[in-house]
Design a protein around this motif. Structure first.
Motif, short mmCIF file in Angstrom:
data_model
loop_
_atom_site.label_atom_id
_atom_site.label_comp_id
_atom_site.label_asym_id
_atom_site.label_seq_id
_atom_site.Cartn_x
_atom_site.Cartn_y
_atom_site.Cartn_z
N PHE A 94 0.83 -1.21 0.00
CA PHE A 94 0.00 0.00 0.00
C PHE A 94 0.86 1.26 0.00
O PHE A 94 0.45 2.29 -0.53
CB PHE A 94 -0.92 0.01 1.22
CG PHE A 94 -1.99 -1.04 1.21
CD1 PHE A 94 -2.40 -1.60 0.00
CD2 PHE A 94 -2.58 -1.49 2.37
CE1 PHE A 94 -3.38 -2.58 -0.03
CE2 PHE A 94 -3.56 -2.46 2.35
CZ PHE A 94 -3.96 -3.01 1.14
N GLN A 95 2.06 1.18 0.59
CA GLN A 95 2.93 2.34 0.69
C GLN A 95 3.81 2.53 -0.54
O GLN A 95 4.59 3.47 -0.59
CB GLN A 95 3.81 2.23 1.94
CG GLN A 95 3.02 2.31 3.24
CD GLN A 95 3.90 2.09 4.46
OE1 GLN A 95 5.03 1.62 4.35
NE2 GLN A 95 3.37 2.40 5.64
N MET A 96 3.69 1.65 -1.54
CA MET A 96 4.51 1.79 -2.74
C MET A 96 4.08 3.04 -3.51
O MET A 96 2.91 3.20 -3.85
CB MET A 96 4.36 0.55 -3.64
CG MET A 96 5.15 0.66 -4.94
SD MET A 96 4.80 -0.71 -6.09
CE MET A 96 5.58 -2.06 -5.20
N PRO A 97 5.02 3.94 -3.84
CA PRO A 97 4.66 5.13 -4.64
C PRO A 97 4.24 4.72 -6.05
O PRO A 97 4.67 3.71 -6.58
CB PRO A 97 5.96 5.96 -4.65
CG PRO A 97 6.80 5.40 -3.56
CD PRO A 97 6.43 3.97 -3.41
N ALA A 98 3.38 5.55 -6.65
CA ALA A 98 2.90 5.26 -8.00
C ALA A 98 4.01 5.31 -9.02
O ALA A 98 3.95 4.65 -10.06
CB ALA A 98 1.79 6.24 -8.39
N ASN A 99 5.09 6.10 -8.74
CA ASN A 99 6.20 6.21 -9.68
C ASN A 99 7.36 5.32 -9.32
O ASN A 99 8.47 5.52 -9.81
CB ASN A 99 6.67 7.67 -9.75
CG ASN A 99 7.14 8.20 -8.38
OD1 ASN A 99 6.95 7.52 -7.36
ND2 ASN A 99 7.72 9.38 -8.37
N ASP A 100 7.15 4.35 -8.45
CA ASP A 100 8.21 3.43 -8.07
C ASP A 100 8.64 2.60 -9.29
O ASP A 100 7.81 2.23 -10.13
CB ASP A 100 7.72 2.50 -6.97
CG ASP A 100 8.87 1.72 -6.33
OD1 ASP A 100 9.46 2.22 -5.37
OD2 ASP A 100 9.19 0.61 -6.83
N PRO A 101 9.96 2.30 -9.43
CA PRO A 101 10.40 1.48 -10.58
C PRO A 101 9.69 0.13 -10.65
O PRO A 101 9.47 -0.39 -11.74
CB PRO A 101 11.92 1.30 -10.30
CG PRO A 101 12.29 2.49 -9.48
CD PRO A 101 11.11 2.81 -8.63
N ALA A 102 9.31 -0.43 -9.50
CA ALA A 102 8.58 -1.71 -9.53
C ALA A 102 7.23 -1.55 -10.21
O ALA A 102 6.81 -2.39 -11.00
CB ALA A 102 8.41 -2.25 -8.11
N ALA A 103 6.54 -0.45 -9.91
CA ALA A 103 5.24 -0.20 -10.55
C ALA A 103 5.42 0.08 -12.03
O ALA A 103 4.61 -0.37 -12.86
CB ALA A 103 4.54 0.98 -9.87
N ALA A 104 6.50 0.81 -12.40
CA ALA A 104 6.74 1.09 -13.81
C ALA A 104 7.01 -0.20 -14.58
O ALA A 104 6.51 -0.40 -15.69
CB ALA A 104 7.90 2.07 -13.95
#
Length: 624
Positions: free
Chosen positions: A268-278
């Motif tokens: 839940f705390q993962m930022p939307a621009n995190d490399p994992a999300a990208a």
């Protein structure tokens, strides 16, 4: 309703209280904790799963440095086996597979993937039924009767079951009304290729996969058309069906609740621009969504947890229609005969499905073995490609070796003449022998570089500086550059982070790109003093997403549109004597490292070849 942000803060507070009680110390004498194992459904194959989901697993490993995390890519049967055997802690799988595993093994979702293409409803999983654009005889779902349809797997949710439900709404039974219903297994990419090549009339793809293949340059989107397209509000892909909730992350019944809460909070705390999300193509994670629409679909199709609805018995019929028995004695006899017939048909169909499933499992096993053989052949092709490059550069390498060998010979003859004439000064002779040793070391370094480059071995990923790979590759092709009256200029960033890669394979990619750039300028007239036309420019830096980028630019004649479209196809080449394997192997190597390779026009004339690689995180380097 509690705001989502407040809910996440509350969950985080609970987890911190459970995981770090008052008075607890970090200096515990307990044994090391095992890594968190996450099973991931590899619907496009293991390589694609690694490229998309490995950054997310590394993100979790960074949040749990005391135990780390590892990914286990699996197909649908492998997922069932892993959950049943409890060899993993969490599963990340498609929506339909989750509902089945929930019913059979009691797994529970703790978070739902929030896709970057999610519509206003929050759902983003559906199916696209595709045909070739020139098939004017197939315009709607009703035209599927008597056609051949290709899907991935009977248990694939977005790859078949959602489309199955849409066919039923249109009055089409895929198991009765089609000419043939075939399943290709994973990865789903081969379905688009089969439709393109005419091997199947219609293909069932997971929503957005057609757009992903087009973005990767693997298909021409203009050659396909989506049947009965729908336009869900806010959804950015072509789809033929309703949308359902995205993939959930679920914990096994044996997974500790405290660990599940901590993992949920971390996601839940993962930022939307995190490399994992990208890398995963999503915008983050949200609280578990409502999966009742999936249950409704499975109930209507009588699959998954509702397979029992297919089997009708006389007791069930009597219990449902007992009020009519008194006035329908003759109808009871008819229903009894009808029920016996239906039961017989169900058993026959079930036996046929079991036989088909056994055949599919055998076929999938054979394909896995074939993929292993293909990977071994890929290694051989990489080795052959390196040998081919050195074969083309053989004369230049021989010239490089002749220089130190000629110098050694001249120094040795000079020493011999001085000794024979009796005029040998010890100081001069010592200087000459030192020069001989230096030239011998230079020749040895050239030979060592060649030997390391052509040696056949398994890939050995390790943190490396891309600039070192550039220097090593340039050292191997400087001789060709001098022979061709070309210059190689370097513009290397000094603050690049290391990348996790096989050094020899990355050097092979850079060397191939530099050699292609030199070959592209073979017909270019060399410039005069101060006006060098034959220039290969090599630049390193970081792109907007923080990945390490390498660009090799030439000033040749550039690429035609048709050549650019087929540039990375195996055995396609623009060189008279080329094999057409270099760039195909380069792209395979780069994508295996989680990167991307592409070509673009050079504004000053010629072509620029670029590739990017993900940077190694500090946590990963510390673990190593």
């Amino acid at each position: 309703m509690v705001p989502r942000s407040a809910l996440r803060v509350l969950i985080a507070a609970v987890v911190l209280t459970v995981c770090h009680p008052v008075g607890a110390t970090s200096a515990s004498m307990s044994p090391p904790l095992p890594p968190i194992r996450v099973a991931v459904l590899a619907y496009r194959g293991g390589d694609h799963a690694n490229a998309v989901w490995e950054p997310t697993i590394r993100y979790l490993a960074g949040r749990f440095p005391d135990r780390g995390a590892e990914m286990v890519p699996l197909d649908l049967p492998g997922m069932e086996e892993a959950v049943q055997g409890r060899t993993v802690d969490f599963v990340l799988t498609n929506t339909g597979n989750y509902v089945e595993l929930e019913a059979r093994h009691g797994i529970a979702r703790i978070a739902t993937l929030q896709s970057s293409r999610t519509g206003t409803s929050g759902a983003s999983v559906g199916s696209a039924l595709i045909v070739r654009a020139d098939r004017a005889d197939i315009r709607d779902l009703a035209d599927l009767k008597g056609r051949t349809v290709l899907a991935s797997d009977p248990d694939a949710f977005g790859g078949f079951q959602v489309a199955w439900g849409e066919m039923v709404k249109a009055g089409i039974d895929p198991y009765r009304d089609l000419k043939e219903l075939r399943f290709s297994g994973f990865p789903l990419d081969r379905i688009a290729f089969a439709v393109r090549d005419g091997d199947s009339d219609v293909g069932v793809l997971r929503a957005c996969l057609l757009e992903e293949l087009a973005a990767e340059g693997r298909i021409d989107p203009g050659r396909f058309r989506v049947l009965a397209p729908k336009a869900p509000p806010g959804f950015g892909c072509s789809v033929s069906t309703d949308l359902y909730p995205d993939w959930p992350l679920a914990r096994l019944a044996s997974t500790p609740e405290t660990l599940a809460k901590a993992v949920a909070v971390a996601l839940f705390q993962m930022p939307a621009n995190d490399p994992a999300a990208a890398a995963g193509g999503y915008a983050g994670w949200t609280v578990p969504l409502d999966y009742q629409p999936v249950h409704a679909l499975f109930r209507s199709l009588r699959i998954g947890p509702y397979r029992y609805l297919r089997e009708l018995s006389l007791v069930d019929i009597a219990r449902e229609h007992w009020q009519w028995l008194a006035v329908a004695a003759l109808a009871l006899l008819w229903w009894a005969i009808h029920s016996l017939r239906v039961e017989h048909l169900i058993k026959v169909r079930t036996a046929e499905l079991h036989a088909a499933n056994r055949g599919l499992r055998h076929e999938m096993a054979e394909r896995r073995r074939a993929e292993e053989v293909a990977r071994e052949r890929q290694k051989d092709m990489d080795h052959i490609a390196r040998l081919s490059i050195l074969g083309e550069m053989a004369s230049n390498l021989a010239h490089e070796l002749n220089q130190p060998l000629g110098a050694i010979s001249n120094y040795a003859r000079g020493c011999t003449r001085r000794l024979e004439a009796g005029t040998g000064d010890p100081a001069q002779l010592a200087g000459a022998t030192r020069a001989i040793a230096e030239q011998a070391e230079r020749a040895g370094q050239i030979i060592a570089r060649i030997r390391n480059f052509v040696r056949k071995r398994a890939p050995q990923p390790e943190p490396m500086d891309v600039n070192d790979g550039v220097h090593a590759a340039v050292a191997l092709c400087e001789g060709q550059a001098r022979t061709d009256s070309a210059a190689i200029t370097l513009s290397l960033a000094g603050d690049l982070p290391p990348v996790l890669a096989d050094r020899v394979q990355i050097e092979q990619v850079i060397l191939n790109l530099v050699k292609n750039a030199l070959d592209a300028m073979a017909d270019t007239k060399p410039g005069g003093a101060g006006d060098a036309v034959r220039v290969v420019s090599i630049r390193t830096g970081r792109d907007r997403e923080g990945r390490v980028e390498v660009a090799v630019a030439d000033r040749g004649h550039g690429l035609a549109a048709d050549a650019k479209a087929r540039l990375f196809e195996p055995f396609f080449t623009t060189k008279p004597g080329g094999m057409g394997l270099g760039l195909s192997i380069c792209r395979t190597i780069v994508e295996a490292h989680g990167g991307h390779l592409w070509a673009s026009d050079n504004p000053g004339g010629g072509t620029v070849m670029r590739f990017v690689l993900p940077a190694t995180t500090e946590e990963h380097r510390d673990d190593r």
